[in-house]
Design an enzyme around this catalytic site. Structure first.
Site, PDB file in Angstrom:
ATOM      1  N   HIS A   9      18.700  30.361   3.637  1.00  0.00           N
ATOM      2  CA  HIS A   9      19.498  31.230   2.770  1.00  0.00           C
ATOM      3  C   HIS A   9      18.605  31.736   1.643  1.00  0.00           C
ATOM      4  O   HIS A   9      17.830  30.965   1.067  1.00  0.00           O
ATOM      5  CB  HIS A   9      20.684  30.446   2.195  1.00  0.00           C
ATOM      6  N   HIS A  20      17.016  39.330  -5.224  1.00  0.00           N
ATOM      7  CA  HIS A  20      18.380  38.846  -5.440  1.00  0.00           C
ATOM      8  C   HIS A  20      19.015  39.787  -6.444  1.00  0.00           C
ATOM      9  O   HIS A  20      18.767  39.684  -7.649  1.00  0.00           O
ATOM     10  CB  HIS A  20      18.349  37.412  -5.960  1.00  0.00           C
TER      11      HIS A  20
END
Length: 1023
Positions: free
Chosen positions: A164, A211
């Site tokens: 992840h 991100h």
């Protein structure tokens, strides 16, 4: 350098000890000396470890085996040790044969350093120690570390090692992104990596990976693709899945597509395999089918316009028009406008600088602006620790909102998506109805746990058909991980973790995927793949077809645990199904001031009942006196070897530590519930458990009695059984004589009831008993009174008619006598008056008159007799008919009464049986409650149970076992009682039919008597 060796082996000891050991081995021992690598052989290394860390624990084991009588072990002693301690008794004897003398000699030849002992077939304690420390005595089957599983099942039938936010090296906020993370993760065997794609804002407008809106640094998409190409198939040849989280505009999506196509080339799977078309009901291809292929996981086109574009694009591509994608972009003005409206910024703080307030950008942007002046400053700060203050970070975390991926997909990118097509999850029943295997859904850990809580079995069935991906919830800004085991238990394929965080979850993940050659794919157990099997991941009872195991671990000692003089202790945990998971319960005592060779010699830590060994893993962790992890090891239970084993430790990142090991004794066996040990032992070794008769025969032979002298005799049990069967046979039934008023039988009506097992305690119902009942006797007395009254009436009528007839006859006789006497007197007077001679004529006349009178008299008498006979016969017939009629009535009433009494008796029997059943059930429940209480009390008083958690687990296990057993007992009792009730009803029906048959026979006999009486009827009178 000697200095390096000293640091490596010191473990709290002074340098002088190391120097002295080196000197004794003939090696340079000065602090500044250097040892030639060629001189420092493995043999020298081994001897050095033994001098620094003497193995007294193995010496003790060695003496225990040979009884401390010799300095060596014989072949027989070694074979016995290997078979009794080093071999898993659950293994198949053909595939894993027992050790024999030949195998023992091979071990001696390989590990015994003394040539003289080798020749004699003996092994010394040194050779024994070398064997125990060798790879041959590894704690796991070495073939499990190679590729050993079948790789021809559909993708959905495998656990897939997944990452992840692969690009991050640390935290989710203010973290650093790195291309190198993709290389390291793929080299570690991971098969699913995540790419968060955003629009780049430079002049070249290159897609970036970061991100979004979390102040993380950027890396170029094309650099990541290049890194993936270089390392995707170094560790494993099996398919890699790229999980795209796409926030890019269509133009940059096209660039992404071209990078994938150009850099990956034939590695990219752009079209479905002909053998596995994208059709409902068709299973996914296998890892073997997709070897050295890269799959893209991304939503396909959503809108009708995009679907039409995709169809047009495919047509153009088939026609060979390579410029079609670019032309389509130029023509797609409407979509470009929509894309611009939906465009998301990866770094809004870059664009606006300090111009916007908290009201404009929100609190998180305002905080970012107060800390960062420009993008360069941001990137510089991101490279250091302490990006923002704690207050700023908390504010960012509180206001952070996850931005979902765009659904506005470029058709060219859609053409590259095939076997991993994410769809919005609409429910398990919808997915089952659609039956589209290439559709998959992603769940964050919280949602996944919610579905597990409410639809555990459906979740398992879903994962048999299609893939699911679990990822950490958004609140894990520190990149911590959830426990993956709960999702493996439900069959989730891609349990994605933050690889950058070496916590317990990652240790479990890496320890698990170390099996099967670290290829990143692990075949799920059979019952988690087959559609005809049902599996509940929260089950506390053994799974059908899976044999539960018992595992015990005795931690004996540690070696080279630390280079400091510290205290250490060992924890042993089990992870698996919830009922198999045992954490923080088993730990050794603290051994102070010894990081070199602490000896724990603890009692065995017993994991009594491991329901699903295929999913369970054992974790052995060593901590120092500050509770800091020194080393750990994850050992999947399905490949664990029994016996005395050295377990080499790993660091928190699962990297092997050079010297630290834990010496353990591992015992593996089949789980046997309490109370069944003797039965299992008898089944596993019948020779040790001879029957009583065989033992007695052996004892007789020992006394000199030959087997041929012992006759075979029938057992008393069989005789008693035959006798009992004879006694319960039905007796012959005979009707009563016709002279009696009512039917009866010489046998008990309940004789048939005796033959029915299970209802012997119910009193028998016999006709004699029914006829002795008060109601029956009262009714019988009443009937007899009615019949007696009728007979008296008839007798009176007989007497009256008899008197009448006698009077009439007497009157006729008297009249006859009178008339005759009159004629005689007239004649006598005439003769006296006229004389006898003169009255001859008169005498003749008188005689004629008397004759006529007599004749008339006889005629009258005959008439009256005939009349009397008729009257008497009519009366007798009438009386007989009346009596027969009342007899019929009384018999009918009697039969009906007997029938009612029998039905009443049957009802009482049924009620009595119900009461008996209720009492039996109540007694069983009371007995079960007593057993449960006694068992719970026994567990609470069991001193061998060391901690509260184990006691509670034993109680829970006992309650589960008792519940299952008690329910089974109650079910059997209910079936038995139902059978008894059915038997009783059957017997009662037979009895009722028997009584009705007897009643019919009695009525028939009564009719026969009536018919005989009618046939025997004659004229009669009373004279």
């Amino acid at each position: 350098p000697v200095r390096s060796i000293t640091r490596t082996f010191a473990s709290g000891k002074t340098e002088k000890v190391i120097f002295q050991a080196l000197k004794e081995l003939g090696l340079p021992s000065g602090k500044n000396d250097e040892i030639e690598p060629a001189a420092f052989t493995y043999e020298k290394f081994y001897e050095l470890t033994q001098k620094i860390c003497p193995r007294t624990d193995i010496e003790d084991l060695f003496k225990k085996i040979n009884g401390d009588k010799t300095d060596y072990l014989t072949v027989d002693q070694l074979v016995s040790f290997l078979n009794e301690h080093q071999r898993d008794p659950r293994l198949n004897e053909i595939l894993f044969p027992f050790y024999d003398a030949k195998r023992a000699m091979q071990i001696i030849e390989m590990y015994e350093p003394d040539e003289d002992l080798k020749k004699q077939g003996l092994i010394s304690s040194d050779g024994f120690c070398r064997y125990l420390m060798s790879d041959e005595n590894a704690p796991v089957f070495l073939d499990r570390l190679e590729l050993y599983q079948e790789m021809d099942h559909p993708l959905a039938h495998y656990f897939i090692s997944s990452s992840h936010n692969t690009y991050l090296t640390g935290r989710q906020f203010g973290g650093k992104s790195s291309v190198e993370m993709y290389r390291q993760v793929l080299l570690a065997g991971c098969r699913c990596v995540e790419l968060d794609c955003w629009d780049g804002k430079g002049e070249d407008q290159e897609p970036i990976i970061t991100h979004g809106k979390a102040m993380c640094t950027d890396i170029l998409f094309k650099d990541v693709i290049q890194a993936i190409k270089e390392t995707a198939f170094v560790t494993s040849e099996y398919p890699v899945i790229l999980s795209f989280e796409n926030h890019c505009s269509k133009y940059q999506q096209y660039k992404m597509s071209k990078y994938c196509e150009d850099l990956f080339g034939d590695l990219l799977l752009k079209q479905a395999l002909e053998s596995h078309p994208l059709e409902p009901g068709r299973p996914l291809p296998s890892p073997n089918d997709l070897k050295r292929k890269i799959l893209i996981k991304k939503q396909t086109t959503e809108t009708e316009v995009e679907k039409k574009q995709l169809e047009a694009l495919k047509s153009m591509m088939e026609a060979g028009e390579s410029a079609a994608p670019v032309n389509m972009l130029e023509d797609d003005n409407e979509e470009e406008i929509e894309s611009a409206e939906q465009e998301e910024e990866a770094h809004p703080e870059y664009k606006y600088g300090n111009e916007l307030s908290a009201d404009d950008l929100g609190h998180k942007e305002a905080i970012a602006n107060s800390v960062k002046k420009a993008s360069d400053d941001l990137e510089h700060e991101n490279s250091k620790k302490g990006l923002v203050t704690v207050e700023d970070e908390q504010a960012w975390m509180a206001s952070y909102k996850y931005v979902g991926a765009t659904t506005n997909i470029h058709p060219y990118l859609s053409t590259m998506i095939n076997y991993a097509q994410p769809v919005k999850f609409q429910g398990f029943h919808v997915a089952e109805e659609r039956n589209i295997h290439y559709n998959m859904s992603s769940f964050n850990e919280s949602v996944g746990l919610g579905y597990l809580k409410t639809h555990a079995i459906e979740f398992v069935n879903y994962n048999k058909r299609q893939m699911s991906r679990i990822y950490p919830k958004g609140g894990r800004v520190d990149s911590s991980n959830y426990m993956p085991q709960i999702f493996w238990n439900s069959g989730c394929q891609m349990v994605s973790l933050n690889y950058q965080t070496p916590d317990l979850a990652m240790q479990l993940n890496q320890g698990k995927f170390e099996y099967n050659g670290s290829c990143g794919y692990l075949l799920k157990p059979d019952f988690m793949r087959r559609p005809d099997r049902t599996f509940d991941p929260f089950s506390e009872t053994p799974v059908d077809g899976v044999i539960a195991a018992t595992c015990s671990v005795q931690v004996i000692s540690g070696q080279f645990l630390s280079d400091k003089k510290i205290g250490t202790y060992v924890e042993v945990d089990m992870y698996g199904l919830p009922t198999d998971t045992i954490r923080k319960e088993f730990r050794t005592r603290m051994v102070m001031n010894n990081g070199l060779n602490p000896v724990y010699n603890e009692e065995s830590f017993v994991f009594r009942k491991v329901i699903l060994p295929d999913l369970a893993v054992l974790r052995i962790a060593v901590y120092d006196d500050n509770n800091k992890l020194i080393g750990q090891r994850i050992l999947p239970l399905d490949g664990l070897q029994a016996g005395y084993r050295h377990i080499s430790l790993r660091n928190e990142g699962n990297k092997p530590l050079s010297l630290p090991t834990i010496f353990c004794n591992i015992v593996l066996k089949t789980y046997v519930p309490d109370g069944f040990g003797d039965i299992v032992d008898a089944l596993s070794d019948p020779k040790k458990f001879l029957s009583i008769t065989e033992k007695r025969a052996d004892q007789m032979r020992a006394m000199g009695i030959e087997t041929s002298d012992i006759a075979d005799v029938p057992s008393d049990t069989s005789k008693n059984d035959k006798k009992g069967k004879a006694n319960t046979a039905k007796a012959n039934v005979t009707p009563q004589s016709s002279s009696e008023l009512r039917p009866t039988t010489t046998a008990a009506l309940g004789a048939g009831l005796e033959a029915k097992k299970g209802i012997e305690l119910i009193p028998q119902v016999r006709i004699e008993d029914l006829k002795q009942m008060k109601a029956y006797l009262k009714h019988l007395k009443k009937q007899q009174k009615e019949l007696s009254s009728l007979k008296k009436k008839h007798a009176k009528e007989h007497s009256t008619m008899q008197k009448l007839h006698c009077t009439q006859v007497d009157k006729i006789v008297a009249q006859y006598d009178k008339e005759k006497l009159t004629h005689e007197k007239i004649l006598e007077k005439a003769m006296k008056k006229k004389g006898g001679s003169n009255c001859l004529e008169m005498k003749k006349e008188t005689e004629i008159k008397i004759q006529t009178l007599t004749s008339d008299h006889k005629s009258k008498v005959k008439e009256i007799v005939a009349q009397h006979t008729k009257e008497w016969s009519d009366m007798i017939n009438t009386h007989s008919a009346e009596e027969q009629e009342i007899r019929d009535l009384l018999l009918s009433q009697q039969c009906e009464l007997l029938r009612k009494l029998l039905i009443s008796a049957h009802e009482q029997q049924t009620q009595q049986l119900k009461l008996s059943h209720d009492r039996e059930s109540k007694e069983m429940r009371a007995h079960q409650a007593k057993i449960s209480m006694e068992n719970s009390k026994a567990i609470s008083q069991d001193k061998s149970i060391k901690n509260k958690a184990e006691r509670e687990r034993r109680v829970r296990e006992l309650n589960s076992s008792n519940t299952k057993k008690f329910l089974e007992e109650r079910k059997r009792l209910a079936m038995k009682q139902s059978k008894e009730m059915d038997q009783l009803k059957k017997v009662q029906l037979e009895h009722l039919e028997f009584v009705e048959k007897q009643n019919e026979q009695a009525k028939e006999m009564q009719q026969m008597v009536k018919l005989e009486a009618e046939m025997d009827r004659r004229p009669a009178t009373v004279v």
